[in-house]
Motif scaffolding. Sequence first.
Motif, mmCIF file in Angstrom:
data_model
loop_
_atom_site.group_PDB
_atom_site.id
_atom_site.type_symbol
_atom_site.label_atom_id
_atom_site.label_comp_id
_atom_site.label_asym_id
_atom_site.label_seq_id
_atom_site.Cartn_x
_atom_site.Cartn_y
_atom_site.Cartn_z
ATOM 1 N N LEU A 1 0.843 -1.192 0.000
ATOM 2 C CA LEU A 1 0.000 0.000 0.000
ATOM 3 C C LEU A 1 0.881 1.245 0.000
ATOM 4 O O LEU A 1 1.914 1.307 0.677
ATOM 5 C CB LEU A 1 -0.904 0.016 1.232
ATOM 6 N N GLN A 2 0.429 2.290 -0.795
ATOM 7 C CA GLN A 2 1.153 3.562 -0.841
ATOM 8 C C GLN A 2 0.884 4.338 0.444
ATOM 9 O O GLN A 2 -0.274 4.539 0.819
ATOM 10 C CB GLN A 2 0.708 4.368 -2.067
ATOM 11 N N GLU A 3 1.940 4.773 1.124
ATOM 12 C CA GLU A 3 1.813 5.490 2.385
ATOM 13 C C GLU A 3 1.660 6.977 2.089
ATOM 14 O O GLU A 3 2.504 7.588 1.417
ATOM 15 C CB GLU A 3 3.030 5.245 3.275
ATOM 16 N N LEU A 4 0.567 7.579 2.578
ATOM 17 C CA LEU A 4 0.302 9.006 2.363
ATOM 18 C C LEU A 4 0.246 9.732 3.692
ATOM 19 O O LEU A 4 -0.168 9.157 4.708
ATOM 20 C CB LEU A 4 -1.041 9.183 1.642
ATOM 21 N N ALA A 5 0.647 10.978 3.656
ATOM 22 C CA ALA A 5 0.410 11.845 4.801
ATOM 23 C C ALA A 5 -1.079 12.176 4.865
ATOM 24 O O ALA A 5 -1.793 12.086 3.859
ATOM 25 C CB ALA A 5 1.240 13.132 4.698
#
Length: 635
Positions: A48-52
Motif C-alpha cells: 500500500l502507498q503510504e500518504l500523509a
Amino acid sequence: MTNPNSSEKQTPPANQQPEIPKQYSFLWLSAAIFLVFMWLQDSSTPKLQELAYSEFKTAVTNDQVSEVTLKEDHITGLLRNQGLVSSNTDNASQSSSPGFSTTRPPMDDPELLTLLEAHDVTIRARSAGLEWWQELIRGFLPWILILALMYWFWGSAQKRMAQGGGMFDYGRSKARRSVKETSTTTLDDVAGIESAKREVAEIIDFLKSPDKYRALGASMPKGILLVGPPGTGKTLLARAIAGEADVPFFSISASEFIEMFVGVGASRVRDLFASARKEAPALIFIDELDAIGRSRGAGFGGGHDEREQTLNQILTEMDGFESHENILVLAATNRPDVLDSALLRPGRFDRKVTLDLPHRNARDAILAVHVRKVPLAADVDLDQLAARTIGFSGADLKNLVNEAALTAARENLSEVTDHCFELARDRIVLGEKRDAQLSQEERKIVAHHESGHAIMAYYMPKADPLTRLTIIPHGMAMGVTEQTPKEDRYNYSESYLRDRIKVMLGGRSAEKIIYGEVTTGAQNDLKEATKLVRKMIGQWGMSEKIGPMGLSIGDEHVFLGREMGSQREFSDKMAELIDAEIQSELMALEKATIDFLTDHRSQLEALAKAALEKENLSAEDIENVLHEEAARKTA
C-alpha cells in the motif's frame, strides 16, 4: 588401567564429524520450511502507498479516492485509476499502486466524513482488531500445528524404521508372541483329551531337554497337526502349550497371512519363520490351516493365486528346518480332507493328533474344569449332567456352564442348581422359547405331530430313549420331541438307522392319519430322513439293489473347489437307480410308520390330548398316558 564403565566423554577422531541428532535435523528442516512459507505469504501481500494525512485529504478533494476503510486512527483505501504523487521523499516517484494507507491525527477531524460524502467516496468501517499478541498467535498457530503434525509423522516413521518395518510393513508377520509368564492356561486346564496331552507333553519335554532324545538318535517332529470338529479344544491345547513351554510361542491364524497385495502372504511366512529361528527353540501355532492349506489346483486362481503362493512358502520354510534349530510347527484344522498332500507327508507334519467329541468320562472331567469357580448347589451331579450331554463338544460344555450361571443370576440365586443346568441345556439343544401365538387348530396339529414322533420313539426297539415332549415353540421348531441316547455311539446298525428314520417320519404320518393331509411342519424331518437314507444306500452299502458300493454322493462337507474339479464316480444309470432306491426305501418306511400309528391311534389321540393340556410331558408322563390308554382299550 582404563575403566570400561567410565562416564567420561570420548573425544571423536579429528577426521570424524560429530553426528547431528535426527530430531535437530528435523527442527532445522522445519524452520527452513516455515521461513519459506512466511516469505511466500509476505511476497503475496499487496503493498500500500503510504500518504500523509494532508495528502489524503487533498486526494479526496481532487476526486482521486474511490473508497476508504476507517479503523480507529488508521485509514486505508483505494485510489481511482490514476496515480498519485506524494511529497514524501520515499514516495516521490510516480506510483501506480491503487491502494493507500494513512494515519489520522490524534485530534478528531469532524469535517472528514462530510468531505468524503461530498466527493462520493465509499465509506467502510471496521471494529477494533485483536491485540498484537493475539494477532501473533493467530498468524503462527496454524504453522505450529502443521510443524507439530509433521514432527509426529517423522517420529513415527523413525520408530517403525528402528523396529525393522517402515511405513509399508505389510510383509511383516502379525503373529503374537507369548511366553510362559504371559499365559495362564496350562495342561491342567485341558481335560478330556488325555492322548493328545501325552503327545504334546512329549514335545514340550523335547524342547526343554533335547539332549536326552538326541543321545538315543531321536529327532523332533517338524510339525503336529491337530484335527477335530469345532469346539473340541484344538486352540485351547495350543494355549496350554504356550503356558507350559519355556520357549517363545508364536501364534497366528492362517487367514492373517493373506492381504490385498500380491506376495504379502509369502513375505509374512518368511518373516514368521525368521523370527522363530532367531529365538529357537520355539513353537509356531497356525490356527485354521485349511484357510491357506487347501489342495493346490482346486481353486479358481490356478497355480499363481496368493493363497497357493503362501502355501508354497510354508512348505519351503518347513523343509528348511535343520535338526539343531528346535522349531516345531503346530497347526489346527477341522477339515483335514481338503489339505494339500504335500503338507501331510513325513518331514512336514509328521504327526496327526485327533481330538474327537468327548465321551462320558471326558465330559465329566471337562465339566469339572469349567465349574471350578462356579458355586454349585448340592443337587448338581456332574456325572448325570455328563450323561445328559451326549454329543456336546468341550466348547458346548463351557457354554452350558456359563448359561447355567447366567440363569442362576437372573433368578437371584446364590448357587447354580440342577434346574439351572436343565434350563441352560434346553436353551442350547432346543433353542430359546418363542412367544408364538398359535391358533387352537395349529396347536392340535403340533400336538398330534409331536405325539407321532413320541409313540414311534417309545415303541421302536432300536430307537434312542424318549426324554420328553413339548408343544411350546423353541427356536425355529413349533414343537419338540427329545430323545437322549443311553451311551455314546460310534457305530450304527442298519436296524437302528431304520428305526431312527421311522421316528423322523412319525410326525408326518400322524398328520396323515388324523387329518388326511400333511402340513409344512415336517420339512426338516424329511430333509434329515432323506439325507440319512442316501448315506445308507450310497455310502454304507445298505441296499440289496445297489450292493456293497461306497459312492461319494450327497456329502455336504465336500470342499467346493474339489467337488467342482472332480468327476462323478458312477454313471447316469447308477444315479437313476440310487434315486429310485432312495424313494422306494423312504416310501416303505413311511408306510410301516403309518401302519404302526394306525394300530395305536387311540394312544396317539390320548397323548395329543395330554400334550394340549400340559404342553410339557416328561418321559414318565408319556409312559403313563400310553399305559393307561392301552389298559383302557384292552378292558
